[in-house]
Design a protein around this motif. Structure first.
Motif, PDB file in Angstrom:
ATOM      1  N   ALA A 239      31.499 -49.972  27.132  1.00  0.00           N
ATOM      2  CA  ALA A 239      30.532 -50.789  26.392  1.00  0.00           C
ATOM      3  C   ALA A 239      29.166 -50.778  27.078  1.00  0.00           C
ATOM      4  N   ILE A 240      29.176 -50.780  28.395  1.00  0.00           N
ATOM      5  CA  ILE A 240      27.903 -50.758  29.130  1.00  0.00           C
ATOM      6  C   ILE A 240      27.196 -49.428  28.921  1.00  0.00           C
ATOM      7  N   LYS A 241      27.956 -48.328  28.916  1.00  0.00           N
ATOM      8  CA  LYS A 241      27.340 -47.017  28.651  1.00  0.00           C
ATOM      9  C   LYS A 241      26.687 -46.990  27.274  1.00  0.00           C
ATOM     10  N   GLN A 242      27.391 -47.530  26.283  1.00  0.00           N
ATOM     11  CA  GLN A 242      26.839 -47.562  24.941  1.00  0.00           C
ATOM     12  C   GLN A 242      25.582 -48.435  24.883  1.00  0.00           C
ATOM     13  N   SER A 243      25.640 -49.551  25.598  1.00  0.00           N
ATOM     14  CA  SER A 243      24.502 -50.455  25.638  1.00  0.00           C
ATOM     15  C   SER A 243      23.295 -49.786  26.297  1.00  0.00           C
ATOM     16  N   LEU A 244      23.548 -49.031  27.352  1.00  0.00           N
ATOM     17  CA  LEU A 244      22.455 -48.328  28.046  1.00  0.00           C
ATOM     18  C   LEU A 244      21.763 -47.324  27.117  1.00  0.00           C
ATOM     19  N   THR A 245      22.540 -46.535  26.436  1.00  0.00           N
ATOM     20  CA  THR A 245      21.947 -45.529  25.554  1.00  0.00           C
ATOM     21  C   THR A 245      21.273 -46.181  24.353  1.00  0.00           C
ATOM     22  N   ASP A 246      21.851 -47.274  23.834  1.00  0.00           N
ATOM     23  CA  ASP A 246      21.210 -47.979  22.714  1.00  0.00           C
ATOM     24  C   ASP A 246      19.855 -48.549  23.131  1.00  0.00           C
ATOM     25  N   HIS A 247      19.810 -49.185  24.298  1.00  0.00           N
ATOM     26  CA  HIS A 247      18.548 -49.779  24.738  1.00  0.00           C
ATOM     27  C   HIS A 247      17.520 -48.710  25.079  1.00  0.00           C
ATOM     28  N   LEU A 248      17.982 -47.584  25.617  1.00  0.00           N
ATOM     29  CA  LEU A 248      17.031 -46.507  25.900  1.00  0.00           C
ATOM     30  C   LEU A 248      16.326 -46.083  24.615  1.00  0.00           C
ATOM     31  N   LEU A 249      17.094 -46.008  23.532  1.00  0.00           N
ATOM     32  CA  LEU A 249      16.538 -45.561  22.260  1.00  0.00           C
ATOM     33  C   LEU A 249      15.757 -46.666  21.553  1.00  0.00           C
ATOM     34  N   TYR A 250      16.362 -47.846  21.440  1.00  0.00           N
ATOM     35  CA  TYR A 250      15.798 -48.878  20.569  1.00  0.00           C
ATOM     36  C   TYR A 250      14.871 -49.871  21.285  1.00  0.00           C
ATOM     37  N   SER A 251      15.039 -50.059  22.597  1.00  0.00           N
ATOM     38  CA  SER A 251      14.168 -50.984  23.330  1.00  0.00           C
ATOM     39  C   SER A 251      13.077 -50.262  24.103  1.00  0.00           C
ATOM     40  N   VAL A 252      13.453 -49.132  24.718  1.00  0.00           N
ATOM     41  CA  VAL A 252      12.476 -48.367  25.496  1.00  0.00           C
ATOM     42  C   VAL A 252      11.773 -47.340  24.617  1.00  0.00           C
ATOM     43  N   GLY A 253      12.476 -46.896  23.567  1.00  0.00           N
ATOM     44  CA  GLY A 253      11.878 -45.944  22.643  1.00  0.00           C
ATOM     45  C   GLY A 253      11.833 -44.530  23.182  1.00  0.00           C
TER      46      GLY A 253
END
Length: 816
Positions: free
Chosen positions: A15-29
């Motif tokens: 879940a943390i791996k998924q969260s990391l990749t999601d935030h890289l895309l959607y929060s950091v852009g």
């Protein structure tokens, strides 16, 4: 129907791996193909923040549901350090995040290094505040921090040609992923104007503060997780915002600078930590800063109180305000103003509520560090508060006069107004008179408060002054900063010590276990190797990891006596040169600390350290056995590198000048032996650790007071000690400054002609003799390690959890 709480974020690695990749895309852009390690740091911060939020919301809601008494800790400084690792550890997610990050192909340690440390403090005051709010959350106490969101810290310290050079500490340059901006939490803060007196319909006199100017205080919230993650408290920081963005008239005329002048001047309030008070403008800005954060904080505290209560007589039952030093002392006058003017309480009721609500922690015995503000500043900027302070003073002095009639000197000493020269308001006196509790931060400090600066107040209200010895959080200062030692301790005695530091006592018998001693020594070697690598990478100075790492890291100040350390270094250098074939224990002397920009002598001592280092480190006769390293820009992150690698902890202030110290606790907890004076918390550490496991020397506080009273002939003391005379002659004649032989003459003159106020010449012989004892013990590695283990084992008292529990029970009337 109650709104639902947010769902818990999953804590497993997938879940943390998924969260990391999601935030890289959607929060950091960022596309993962082009993401940098800094981008991944931001993704990790946002991902971890998700896992804080649900506990944060749940904590805040539980406080409302249970109508708890809340503690508000007002401090101009919060040196919280980096949040990523600390939050992971407190949430129990460190290993999962490391595994998730590294499985994505990124170096976890490199990611952590991208976090910029919040520049919200300068020294021990801010580090203590950070420890206390950590402990409040860990103990489940409803504790809130209030401070200022400084855009720039005091300064970033560089060393150029041995001199300190300051540059802006722009820690917010790349944003701060740990804060939440609260545009809806914004309060007006007023300055200037005048006071109008009028009678109300019942014939009572009232006051109204009118014609003032306004600046707005906007809140930024930072979650503070306790260990275990059950409680997440809040640190609320105030940023100054202008009431007007710009003047359209000037803008349309093309005068762009004038069009935003008001905005810029207003927002300067939260621009920089501790503006220099060497100028009138600097003094005024600092004065404004203190009232700005006090006023905004009290408005917020009262707004929260009034959500569930309307009777201010209940305020002390639901609110505890702790003033960390004198900077927030205006809270006494501001709370009185609110109760008197905004809510029309009579004086006696308002005063009772105020005193029962407020507490004051004193951090200094130095008269020059006890804040006073000119009356004219109050008259121009806070006229209503000046009226209130005058009334507090009159009523208080009337009470003193009734107790001791005719004692005019006593009234002069106890007055909130210093009438000598330019009339000034004594902020420490305001805090003492306006609080139900006043505390020192070490036993000797508290005793000296009672016998010196606050002796009259202690006689007037016996029992009001108490001791709450400082502490440090073992989560950051052992579990996080020293993972090799923390892992060893947990393997041997379990992990209960993380929240019950007294359980370290179980290590004491292991000091006699040869295998454990070797594993303990290996943990220290690992930390020294890491520190040695950092020193060589940053400064280009190779150091011997088998040498004794002799550490002194603290703010540069004459009373802390970095100069005494230098005198020992030069003495050691002379002895090696005089007898180069004799054995000498190898030493690496590591110094760190900032000097205030306007503090000439502190900056000159810093230059001396670097000039001595240049000579010592490059002399073929000494360089293999003595190295001197000044580590620039000492802060929490640097401390976390230096402290675990230290063998020797230098705590050598003149007895009676250091309130407590917390660096002494951090170093001892990490297995360093202390060389120190009978000052501050050194005394209590000695009581716990045992004098045989420390290196204490020098005059006591009582002896220092007697020497100052009777006079000290420093010139005679120097003349009677040939080694000291030689060292001072070298410093004063240009041995270490051939390009400018008289550069350090002011330092020598301060000891010889200036009376040696901090008594270096008095303590020098004992200090040098004690350093010889240090050498003798270090040669016996087994004996040294045994004592180091006992230092760690007996540091249980110095957890900030114990400190906060005492505050909670004895001052704040809240329990965990």
């Amino acid at each position: 129907m109650d709104s639902p709480l947010p769902a818990e974020a999953a804590f497993d690695v997938a879940a943390i791996k998924q969260s990391l990749t999601d935030h890289l895309l959607y929060s950091v852009g960022k596309d993962p193909l082009f993401a940098t390690s800094r981008d991944w740091y931001l993704a990790a911060a946002f991902s971890l923040r998700d896992r804080l939020i649900s506990a944060w919301v749940r904590t805040m809601r539980s406080y409302y549901d249970n109508d708890v008494k809340r503690v508000y800790y007002l401090s101009m400084e919060f040196l919280v350090g980096r949040a990523l690792t600390n939050s992971m550890i407190n949430l129990g997610l460190y290993d999962a995040f490391r595994e998730a990050t590294e499985s994505l192909g990124y170096d976890f340690d490199e990611l952590q290094s991208w976090e910029v440390e919040p520049a919200l403090g300068n020294g021990g005051l801010g580090r203590l505040a950070a420890c206390l709010i950590d402990s409040m959350a860990t103990l489940g106490l409803p504790g809130f921090g209030y401070g200022i969101r400084y855009e720039f810290g005091m300064f970033t310290q560089h060393v150029e040609r041995g001199w300190q050079v300051e540059s802006p500490e722009n820690w917010l340059r790349y944003g701060n992923p740990w804060e939440f901006q609260r545009p809806g939490v914004i309060y007006p803060v007023r300055f200037g104007g005048r006071v109008v007196r009028y009678r109300d319909g019942e014939g009572r006199w009232n006051s109204q503060w009118v014609d003032s100017e306004e600046v707005m205080a906007m809140a930024y919230d930072v979650p503070v997780p306790g260990f275990g993650g059950k409680t997440v408290n809040n640190l609320r920081l105030w940023a100054a915002k202008s009431t007007r963005e710009f003047n359209l008239k000037y803008f349309n005329q093309g005068n762009y600078i004038e069009s935003v002048r008001d905005k810029n001047e207003s927002e300067n309030l939260s621009k920089v930590l501790y503006p220099s008070d060497s100028t009138a403008r600097g003094k005024e800005l600092r004065f404004r800063q203190e009232y700005f954060f006090v006023c905004a904080s009290l408005q917020d505290i009262i707004a929260r109180f009034r959500k569930t209560h309307s009777n201010f007589d209940l305020l002390p039952d639901h609110v505890a305000i702790q003033m960390n030093d004198t900077h927030p002392a205006m809270a006494v006058a501001e709370l009185m103003r609110v109760l008197l003017d905004d809510h029309h309480y009579d004086w006696e009721r308002a005063w009772t509520i105020t005193v029962k609500t407020c507490g004051y922690t004193n951090h200094t015995l130095l008269p020059e560090a006890l804040e006073t503000w000119p009356v004219d500043l109050f008259e121009r900027l806070l006229p209503r508060h000046l009226d209130i302070i005058y009334e507090i003073n009159q009523r208080f002095l009337n009470d003193v006069r009734h107790r001791w009639p005719g004692e005019m000197d006593l009234l002069r000493r106890m007055s909130l107004v210093d009438e000598d020269g330019t009339r000034r308001i004594r902020m420490a006196h305001l805090a003492v008179v306006g609080s139900h509790s006043v505390n020192g931060v070490a036993e000797i400090h508290t005793d000296l408060m009672k016998s010196t600066i606050f002796a009259d107040f202690d006689r007037f209200q016996p029992g009001k002054i108490s001791c709450k010895t400082n502490g440090i959080t073992p989560r950051r200062w052992l579990l996080s900063a020293n993972r090799p030692l923390a892992a060893l301790i947990t393997e041997e005695i379990g992990d209960g010590w993380v929240t019950r530091l007294e359980e370290l006592q179980a290590l004491a018998p292991l000091a006699e276990d040869a295998e454990f001693r070797e594993r303990f020594a290996q943990a220290k070697r690992t930390n020294k190797q890491r520190l040695a690598q950092v020193i060589e990478q940053r400064l280009g100075v190779p150091v011997d990891t088998d040498s004794l790492f002799d550490v002194m890291v603290k703010r540069m100040h004459e009373y802390k006596r970095q100069l005494l350390n230098v005198l020992h270094v030069v003495t050691r250098y002379n002895r090696i040169r005089a007898n180069p074939t004799a054995f000498a224990v190898p030493r690496t002397v590591i110094v760190g600390g900032k000097a205030a920009p306007g503090y000439f002598m502190a900056k000159l001592i810093l230059k001396l350290i670097n000039d001595v280092a240049d000579v010592v480190n490059n002399d073929p006769l000494t360089s293999s056995r003595l190295k001197v390293v000044f580590v620039p820009n000492y802060n929490v992150s640097t401390a976390e590198l230096i402290i675990p690698g230290a063998n020797l902890s230098q705590q050598i202030s003149t007895a009676g000048t250091e309130a407590s110290g917390t660096g002494n606790m951090k170093l001892a907890l990490n297995g360093a032996l202390t060389i120190g004076t009978w000052d501050g918390a050194n005394v209590e550490i000695c009581e716990e650790v045992g004098e045989e496991n420390m290196f204490l020397f020098g005059l006591t506080a009582q002896e220092v007071a007697r020497v100052h009273r009777d006079g000290w002939d420093s010139a005679a003391a120097i003349a009677a000690n040939p080694e000291l005379a030689q060292v001072l002659d070298m410093i004063g004649s240009g041995y270490f400054s051939p390009d400018q032989p008289d550069r350090f003459r002011p330092i020598v003159d301060s000891l010889t002609l200036g009376g040696d106020h901090y008594l270096l010449s008095a303590d020098y012989p004992a200090y040098i003799a004690t350093q010889e004892r240090v050498d003798q013990l270090y040669v016996d590695a087994d004996a040294w390690t045994r004592k180091a283990i006992l230092n760690v084992a007996r540091m249980g008292k110095f957890s900030s959890d114990r400190t906060v529990a005492e505050y909670g029970e004895e001052i704040w009337n809240v329990g965990s």
